[in-house]
Motif scaffolding. Structure first.
Motif, mmCIF file in Angstrom:
data_model
loop_
_atom_site.group_PDB
_atom_site.id
_atom_site.type_symbol
_atom_site.label_atom_id
_atom_site.label_comp_id
_atom_site.label_asym_id
_atom_site.label_seq_id
_atom_site.Cartn_x
_atom_site.Cartn_y
_atom_site.Cartn_z
ATOM 1 N N ARG A 20 95.122 -7.371 48.954
ATOM 2 C CA ARG A 20 94.592 -6.214 49.354
ATOM 3 C C ARG A 20 94.574 -5.461 50.769
ATOM 4 O O ARG A 20 95.483 -6.233 51.319
ATOM 5 N N TYR A 25 96.789 -5.378 55.257
ATOM 6 C CA TYR A 25 96.750 -6.758 55.692
ATOM 7 C C TYR A 25 98.296 -7.953 55.418
ATOM 8 O O TYR A 25 98.276 -8.314 55.778
ATOM 9 N N ASN A 76 88.935 -16.847 61.063
ATOM 10 C CA ASN A 76 88.950 -15.036 60.813
ATOM 11 C C ASN A 76 88.132 -14.622 60.480
ATOM 12 O O ASN A 76 87.496 -15.226 59.126
ATOM 13 N N ALA A 78 86.772 -12.273 58.783
ATOM 14 C CA ALA A 78 86.576 -11.023 58.367
ATOM 15 C C ALA A 78 85.620 -10.636 58.642
ATOM 16 O O ALA A 78 84.437 -10.060 59.512
ATOM 17 N N ALA A 79 84.763 -10.029 57.259
ATOM 18 C CA ALA A 79 83.359 -9.542 57.808
ATOM 19 C C ALA A 79 82.652 -9.424 58.715
ATOM 20 O O ALA A 79 81.950 -8.836 59.300
ATOM 21 N N HIS A 82 82.086 -8.706 62.205
ATOM 22 C CA HIS A 82 80.908 -7.705 62.538
ATOM 23 C C HIS A 82 79.372 -7.475 62.545
ATOM 24 O O HIS A 82 78.639 -6.158 63.170
ATOM 25 N N HIS A 102 91.972 -11.864 64.023
ATOM 26 C CA HIS A 102 92.531 -10.758 63.048
ATOM 27 C C HIS A 102 93.351 -10.389 63.001
ATOM 28 O O HIS A 102 94.537 -10.282 63.501
ATOM 29 N N ILE A 103 94.054 -10.097 61.716
ATOM 30 C CA ILE A 103 95.000 -9.494 60.618
ATOM 31 C C ILE A 103 95.703 -8.268 61.625
ATOM 32 O O ILE A 103 96.835 -8.118 61.898
ATOM 33 N N SER A 104 94.113 -7.845 61.620
ATOM 34 C CA SER A 104 94.926 -6.201 61.634
ATOM 35 C C SER A 104 93.987 -5.886 63.221
ATOM 36 O O SER A 104 93.416 -6.856 63.634
ATOM 37 N N ILE A 106 91.745 -4.167 65.073
ATOM 38 C CA ILE A 106 89.881 -4.138 64.530
ATOM 39 C C ILE A 106 89.584 -2.727 65.752
ATOM 40 O O ILE A 106 88.580 -2.334 65.448
ATOM 41 N N ARG A 113 84.610 -1.621 63.392
ATOM 42 C CA ARG A 113 85.264 -2.805 64.144
ATOM 43 C C ARG A 113 85.024 -3.415 64.781
ATOM 44 O O ARG A 113 85.418 -3.619 64.978
HETATM 45 C C1 DQA Z 1 89.689 -8.717 58.968
HETATM 46 C C2 DQA Z 1 88.898 -7.641 60.127
HETATM 47 C C3 DQA Z 1 87.960 -7.339 59.696
HETATM 48 O O1 DQA Z 1 87.643 -5.979 59.929
HETATM 49 C C4 DQA Z 1 87.563 -7.109 57.999
HETATM 50 O O2 DQA Z 1 86.738 -6.984 57.765
HETATM 51 C C5 DQA Z 1 88.444 -8.804 57.535
HETATM 52 C C6 DQA Z 1 90.158 -9.242 57.706
HETATM 53 C C7 DQA Z 1 91.456 -8.828 60.025
HETATM 54 O O3 DQA Z 1 91.993 -9.978 59.844
HETATM 55 O O4 DQA Z 1 91.961 -7.874 60.109
HETATM 56 O O5 DQA Z 1 88.527 -8.985 56.472
HETATM 57 O O6 DQA Z 1 89.023 -9.872 59.865
#
Ligand code: DQA
Length: 144
Positions: A20, A25, A76, A78-79, A82, A102-104, A106, A113
């Motif tokens: 992905r 990521y 985590n 993820a979406a 938000h 969060h890996i990234s 945000i 985000r």
């Molecule tokens: C995430 C950041 C979220 O915005 C995104 O929807 C994810 C991964 C991250 O790990 O950076 O699915 O949580």
């Protein structure tokens, strides 16, 4: 003394790590992440269980399990971060530390985000440090 049990819970699309959007990521696969976190946990004296789901109801049941068992959590969302008030409400019931990861980063990404509805209920938040963020969260849990 038996190892402290910790749940590492991952929300939607995180099972596709490695495939992905690798620029965002990274190239570590979900299977590699699981191995790495279980090993890091063992080194820290933690019994780490890593789970992932794309189903909100399943995530909520895991958060209830953690609350009832007084288990620390690395989450985590993820979406769901938000927009899911249901996940936020489940996190608010926590009875032990819960670290949002969060890996990234945000905050440097799309505007939608920038806000997490979960963070107000978390012990702390780590964002933008890649999968190392999960390991740092485990270190914090092991030390607390
Ligand atoms: C995430 C950041 C979220 O915005 C995104 O929807 C994810 C991964 C991250 O790990 O950076 O699915 O949580």
């Amino acid at each position: 003394m038996s190892a402290t049990k910790v749940l590492v819970l991952n929300g939607p699309n995180l099972g596709r790590l490695g495939k992905r959007e690798p620029k965002t990521y990274g190239s570590t696969t979900y299977a590699d992440l699981v191995d790495r976190l279980v090993k890091t946990g063992a080194d820290l004296g933690l019994d780490v269980q890593v789970r992932q789901t794309d189903a909100e109801a399943e995530m909520i049941s895991w958060l209830h399990e953690a609350a009832d068992g007084r288990l620390p959590v690395v989450l985590n969302p993820a979406a769901w971060s938000h927009y899911s008030i249901a996940i936020a409400d489940a996190v608010a019931q926590r009875t032990a530390d819960l670290i949002e990861v969060h890996i990234s980063n945000i905050h440097t990404r799309e505007e939608f985000r920038h806000h997490s509805v979960i963070s107000a209920y978390a012990t702390g938040v780590i964002a933008g440090l890649g999968i190392e963020g999960y390991e740092l969260a485990l270190r914090r849990i092991a030390g607390s």
